[in-house]
Design a protein around this motif. Sequence first.
Motif, PDB file in Angstrom:
ATOM      1  N   ASP A 144       0.722  -1.233  -0.093  1.00  0.00           N
ATOM      2  CA  ASP A 144       0.196   0.106  -0.058  1.00  0.00           C
ATOM      3  C   ASP A 144       0.833   1.324   0.035  1.00  0.00           C
ATOM      4  OD1 ASP A 144      -3.008   0.682   0.096  1.00  0.00           O
ATOM      5  OD2 ASP A 144      -2.365   1.791   1.729  1.00  0.00           O
ATOM      6  N   ALA A 145       1.844   1.194   0.658  1.00  0.00           N
ATOM      7  CA  ALA A 145       3.196   2.246   0.590  1.00  0.00           C
ATOM      8  C   ALA A 145       3.264   2.539  -0.832  1.00  0.00           C
ATOM      9  CB  ALA A 145       4.173   2.023   1.598  1.00  0.00           C
ATOM     10  N   HIS A 146       3.796   1.509  -1.535  1.00  0.00           N
ATOM     11  CA  HIS A 146       3.951   1.895  -2.770  1.00  0.00           C
ATOM     12  C   HIS A 146       3.097   2.347  -3.638  1.00  0.00           C
ATOM     13  CE1 HIS A 146       4.953   0.431  -6.971  1.00  0.00           C
ATOM     14  NE2 HIS A 146       6.221   0.725  -6.690  1.00  0.00           N
ATOM     15  N   ARG A 147       1.803   1.809  -3.536  1.00  0.00           N
ATOM     16  CA  ARG A 147       0.527   2.367  -4.206  1.00  0.00           C
ATOM     17  C   ARG A 147       0.419   4.059  -3.992  1.00  0.00           C
ATOM     18  NH1 ARG A 147      -4.467   4.159  -2.487  1.00  0.00           N
ATOM     19  NH2 ARG A 147      -4.057   3.132  -0.706  1.00  0.00           N
ATOM     20  N   ARG A 148       0.337   4.343  -2.618  1.00  0.00           N
ATOM     21  CA  ARG A 148       0.458   5.777  -2.314  1.00  0.00           C
ATOM     22  C   ARG A 148       1.517   6.612  -2.671  1.00  0.00           C
ATOM     23  NH1 ARG A 148       0.796   6.341   2.954  1.00  0.00           N
ATOM     24  NH2 ARG A 148       1.331   4.208   3.667  1.00  0.00           N
ATOM     25  N   ALA A 149       2.721   6.087  -2.660  1.00  0.00           N
ATOM     26  CA  ALA A 149       4.006   6.769  -3.016  1.00  0.00           C
ATOM     27  C   ALA A 149       3.745   7.472  -4.463  1.00  0.00           C
ATOM     28  CB  ALA A 149       5.211   6.139  -2.840  1.00  0.00           C
ATOM     29  N   HIS A 150       2.674   7.088  -5.416  1.00  0.00           N
ATOM     30  CA  HIS A 150       2.816   7.656  -6.498  1.00  0.00           C
ATOM     31  C   HIS A 150       2.288   9.015  -6.206  1.00  0.00           C
ATOM     32  CE1 HIS A 150       3.017   3.573  -7.841  1.00  0.00           C
ATOM     33  NE2 HIS A 150       3.546   4.193  -9.041  1.00  0.00           N
ATOM     34  N   TYR A 151       1.490   9.425  -5.416  1.00  0.00           N
ATOM     35  CA  TYR A 151       0.976  10.610  -5.400  1.00  0.00           C
ATOM     36  C   TYR A 151       1.073  11.310  -3.932  1.00  0.00           C
ATOM     37  CZ  TYR A 151      -2.907   7.913  -3.161  1.00  0.00           C
ATOM     38  OH  TYR A 151      -3.396   7.104  -2.287  1.00  0.00           O
ATOM     39  N   GLU A 152       1.497  10.627  -2.833  1.00  0.00           N
ATOM     40  CA  GLU A 152       1.730  10.902  -1.372  1.00  0.00           C
ATOM     41  C   GLU A 152       3.226  10.846  -1.047  1.00  0.00           C
ATOM     42  OE1 GLU A 152       0.591   9.308   2.814  1.00  0.00           O
ATOM     43  OE2 GLU A 152      -0.970   9.405   1.269  1.00  0.00           O
ATOM     44  N   GLN A 153       3.781  12.142  -0.793  1.00  0.00           N
ATOM     45  CA  GLN A 153       5.171  12.272  -0.564  1.00  0.00           C
ATOM     46  C   GLN A 153       5.689  11.288   0.632  1.00  0.00           C
ATOM     47  OE1 GLN A 153       8.378  15.758   0.222  1.00  0.00           O
ATOM     48  NE2 GLN A 153       7.100  15.948  -1.805  1.00  0.00           N
ATOM     49  N   SER A 154       4.844  11.615   1.562  1.00  0.00           N
ATOM     50  CA  SER A 154       5.371  10.911   2.906  1.00  0.00           C
ATOM     51  C   SER A 154       5.368   9.438   2.919  1.00  0.00           C
ATOM     52  CB  SER A 154       4.226  11.412   3.879  1.00  0.00           C
ATOM     53  OG  SER A 154       3.067  10.678   3.571  1.00  0.00           O
TER      54      SER A 154
END
Length: 460
Positions: free
Chosen positions: A176-186
């Motif tokens: 999920d961190a990989h998914r969110r890292a596309h648009y969420e810098q943290s």
Amino acid sequence: MSELVAAEDVLLFVNAAVTATGQREFRSSAAEQRFSLAFLHEYVRVNYRPVYAAALALDINDHNAALVVEHLLRTPKEAEEGEGRLIAARLALLPPQRVYRLFGALRAAGVNNRRTRAIVRAWLAARPDPALDAVKYRTGLKTALRHVHGRPADAETGDFLFAPGRRTRYENATLDAHRRAHYEQSALYELPFTVAEGFAAKHGVPRAVFLERIAPRMTRLERLRADRAADLSVMPLTRLALYVLALPFGERVARRAELTGALRAAARRAAGPYAGSWGRVAAVLDDSFSSSGSAVKRRRPLAVALGCHFLLEALASPGAYTPLWTSGRDDPLLVHPHGPTPLGMRVLDALETGPERLVIVSDGWDNAPPGLAGEVLRVWRTRLDPERRTSVVHLNPVYDAEGFDVRRLAPSVPTAGIRDAEDLAALVEIAQFAEGRTGFAELRAYLDRRVELFLKGAEG
């Protein structure tokens, strides 16, 4: 005579498998290195297959270990008993990225026999964190799974690899961190360092800020590469020597106590129970210009010599170690590649100290004057010390592609290839077989013992 020839063939291959990596060296190109290695692998596999497989239990480098596994799996009809256990044990020690590259090479070559599929499946099943592999080695994992017609046991990991648009979120934190890292810098700071680097560049995060925040996710090696203030107390000896040689002279002097202490501590760890047991030791260490290595192996030969210096100091009896650098320098922390290679003069100086052991660490290009070292060693062995009161071993960190071996100094002196200083004690042991006084049977018995110990350590 045939047994001696066989032993020489095998030792020639071991020397190559320890030192050569298929990369450019000071005196040979990458293409020459790869061609030479390819010939040796094919020759030894065809003529001495059991010994070829047994090399996986020796201290050969990762590049050649992967090549041995690939050649064995490509030729299943010639397989010998016990190969599968050796392959599995060595794969468990190789870095994951190298194993994934190996599996990719097998797929590209169409190697898909039953044994290969079983070995790939077993290695994948033993991975401790499949989700982490899916993020960090995505292409390699997908290739390996497709090759064996498999799917991850976890459905989320399977969807991440083969149907990434199917889920809007993942229960697994890494996925999920990989998914969110596309648009969420943290989110990128929840990922492995090598994956997070790409996202940091995409988001335009300043390098200094990124390194500070990602530090808890970095491995020791990653911290060392990124930050000179990294903890040196846990680094292997040769890697630490490379780090020291990359520092400016001023910084080496300013940090002399710290760097020397770290090198000696690493040497003591490498020496283990043999510390202080070698008696009087003299070393001839090559810091000539050729020890600068090549663009892809920068200062590697010099780093091996520096590591060997500190290890031999630890192995010798207290106060009974004499180091002699070819340049004449006496400060190991400030060595740098420079000048010719007057090995003969340094060997004479070393023998005058009356050592029980003389260890020469050099690429073997004795050129000031040419051939003097070989003549000194010949006269010493045949005229002055025929009883072999002084043990002489030459360790060479550079593979000579043209000669299909590491370059030797004299027929009377055993030579072994060396890539990491930590392997010095084991290589001195195997170098005895290069003297031509023992045959193939003795070498096979030695290899059998190494295989037994290797498998016992891997499976126990």
